[in-house]
Design a protein around this motif. Structure first.
Motif, short mmCIF file in Angstrom:
data_model
loop_
_atom_site.label_atom_id
_atom_site.label_comp_id
_atom_site.label_asym_id
_atom_site.label_seq_id
_atom_site.Cartn_x
_atom_site.Cartn_y
_atom_site.Cartn_z
N PRO A 1 28.00 -33.90 43.63
CA PRO A 1 28.42 -34.93 43.35
C PRO A 1 28.17 -35.54 41.77
N VAL A 2 29.10 -36.47 41.39
CA VAL A 2 28.99 -36.91 40.01
C VAL A 2 27.26 -37.54 39.94
N HIS A 3 26.84 -38.23 40.65
CA HIS A 3 25.62 -39.07 40.61
C HIS A 3 24.75 -38.04 41.63
N MET A 4 23.66 -37.34 40.62
CA MET A 4 22.80 -36.49 41.13
C MET A 4 21.52 -37.08 41.51
N ASP A 5 21.10 -38.43 41.56
CA ASP A 5 19.89 -38.96 41.58
C ASP A 5 19.28 -38.56 43.11
N VAL A 6 20.03 -38.87 44.00
CA VAL A 6 19.52 -38.71 45.33
C VAL A 6 19.63 -37.10 45.64
N GLN A 7 20.68 -36.43 45.14
CA GLN A 7 20.83 -35.08 45.48
C GLN A 7 19.54 -34.28 45.13
N ARG A 8 18.95 -34.70 43.87
CA ARG A 8 17.65 -34.21 43.47
C ARG A 8 16.80 -34.26 44.41
N THR B 1 7.55 -22.61 35.89
CA THR B 1 7.40 -23.58 34.43
C THR B 1 6.62 -24.87 34.71
N PHE B 2 6.54 -25.46 35.94
CA PHE B 2 5.85 -26.60 36.10
C PHE B 2 4.50 -26.36 36.60
N ALA B 3 4.34 -25.23 37.02
CA ALA B 3 2.81 -25.00 37.80
C ALA B 3 2.08 -24.41 36.62
N GLY B 4 2.77 -23.74 35.47
CA GLY B 4 1.95 -23.40 34.26
C GLY B 4 1.16 -22.43 34.63
N GLU B 5 -0.17 -22.31 33.88
CA GLU B 5 -0.98 -21.23 33.99
C GLU B 5 -1.67 -21.03 35.57
N HIS B 6 -1.39 -21.90 36.36
CA HIS B 6 -2.06 -21.68 37.65
C HIS B 6 -1.06 -20.93 38.57
N GLN C 1 4.92 -33.61 40.56
CA GLN C 1 6.31 -33.38 39.48
C GLN C 1 7.64 -33.23 40.13
N GLN C 2 7.81 -33.69 41.37
CA GLN C 2 9.03 -33.21 41.95
C GLN C 2 10.28 -33.67 41.56
N ASP C 3 10.15 -34.70 41.03
CA ASP C 3 11.54 -35.21 40.31
C ASP C 3 11.77 -34.10 39.06
#
Length: 371
Positions: free
Chosen positions: A42-49, A103-108, A18-20
């Motif tokens: 930058p304005v465009h964040m797609d690559v920055q993420r 948040t994304f790892a949840g209960e683990h 779930q990296q993105d």
């Protein structure tokens, strides 16, 4: 570091797929809590993420190599001065990162994982800040484009001259480059294609990659007189003058740039080491600097050049992927290696060299991507 490294890698598997989403959530939390930080990005964040996650994973992986860990993070701290990063920003990033992972790892997710990431991040931040504090150079250099030449449908060669004092670097290193007139606040890494010169000028070889914001601007829009920005040099793919072993350089496409810089340095002092350059591309047009390589080989008897094309049956030289061509010319176990190109090309070459029993300590490479 052993247990810490284990906990980091183990916990990363909980969110890796779930990296993105993790990266998107991270930026959302950071900008919501500190809206003023948005202007640094930058304005465009797609690559920055994607780059954020890549930097985090790289830092984690270096924990098993203390020397590389130290050098990499201090260099990263120096490089991040171009973003106007301040010490207080590191706490903001840590809090947003931990919340995203939690948040994304949840209960683990557990206390051990939380503490491991917090401890690791604090070490990373401390070393990055130390690297930034020790750097007496400006955060970046303004540099004028002196010349710009299209060498193929999507490759350009251009020369810059820093307007401030000379940028000090070693042949084989790379810098981040920004084209503020065309793509402000977007930085991409490119290797210098020359050894340091008295006049301070810098050559770059750039390929426009698909919809790449910066690479397309550098190839198709930049012209002489434009001003670019360049950040602090990084990278360890440099020559060891103490070594007496012969050298093999393997370059794919514009990965030739740092190889050209290494060759230029060698022309200034080398008399005893044979240097074999393998230059690979898809077709003859992409062997954009072959004529100059051949001229260098004609002037220096210790230099040989083997070009190869993987998808051009009309090419009269070697055919196939460059790693396979290198293997056909072996054995090479007693040579020093320098490998530069796309992440996939470097990965294949490293695998080939391992199969040929070339010791890993004799191989230097920089790949701008996941290998």
């Amino acid at each position: 570091m052993g247990n810490l490294s284990r906990l980091l890698k183990e916990s990363w598997t909980l969110v890796e797929e779930q990296q993105d989403k993790v990266a998107g959530y991270f930026y959302a939390r950071m900008f919501l809590s500190n809206p003023h930080l948005r202007t640094l990005f930058p304005v465009h964040m797609d690559v920055q993420r994607a780059r954020l996650l890549g930097a985090i994973v790289t830092a984690i992986q270096t924990l098993d190599d203390p020397e590389r860990f130290e050098d990499y993070l201090r260099a990263l701290g120096r490089d991040h001065r171009k973003f106007h990063v301040q010490p207080e920003h590191y706490d903001v990033v840590r809090d947003a990162l931990l919340e995203s992972l939690r948040t994304f790892a949840g209960e683990h997710w557990g206390v051990e994982y939380e503490q491991a990431w917090s401890d690791a991040y604090n070490v990373i931040a401390k070393k990055m800040m130390a690297g930034a504090d020790a750097d007496t150079n400006p955060p970046f250099w303004h540099a004028e484009v002196l010349s710009h030449e299209r060498r193929s449908r999507d490759i350009a060669v251009f020369t810059l001259r820093p307007l401030q004092h000379t940028l000090e670097y070693r042949a084989g290193q790379y810098v981040s480059v920004e084209a503020p007139r065309y793509q402000p606040r977007l930085w991409r890494t490119y290797s210098m294609a020359n050894a340091p010169r008295p006049d301070g000028t810098l050559d770059f070889h750039v390929r426009a990659l698909g919809a790449g914001w910066v690479s397309s601007a550098l190839v198709r829009r930049v012209k002489p007189g434009d001003l670019l920005r360049i950040a602090a040099p990084m990278g360890s793919m440099t020559l060891d003058r103490k070594s007496t072993r012969d050298i093999v350089c393997v370059a794919g496409g514009t990965g030739l740039a740092p190889i050209r810089a290494l060759i230029e340095e060698l022309t200034r002092y080398n008399r005893t080491r044979w240097v074999h350059v393998f230059f690979g591309a898809k077709d003859r047009e992409d062997l954009y600097d072959l004529d100059e390589l051949n001229r260098l080989a004609a002037r220096h008897p210790w230099l040989s050049v083997v070009p190869a094309c993987s998808d051009d049956k009309s090419f009269t030289g070697e055919q196939g992927n460059i790693n396979d061509v290198v293997a056909r010319f072996g054995p090479w176990e007693n040579h020093d290696f320098f490998v530069s190109g796309s992440a996939l090309m470097v990965k294949h070459t490293l695998r080939t060299l391992a199969e040929m029993q070339v010791p890993a300590v004799r191989i230097k490479y920089d790949a701008f991507g996941d290998i």
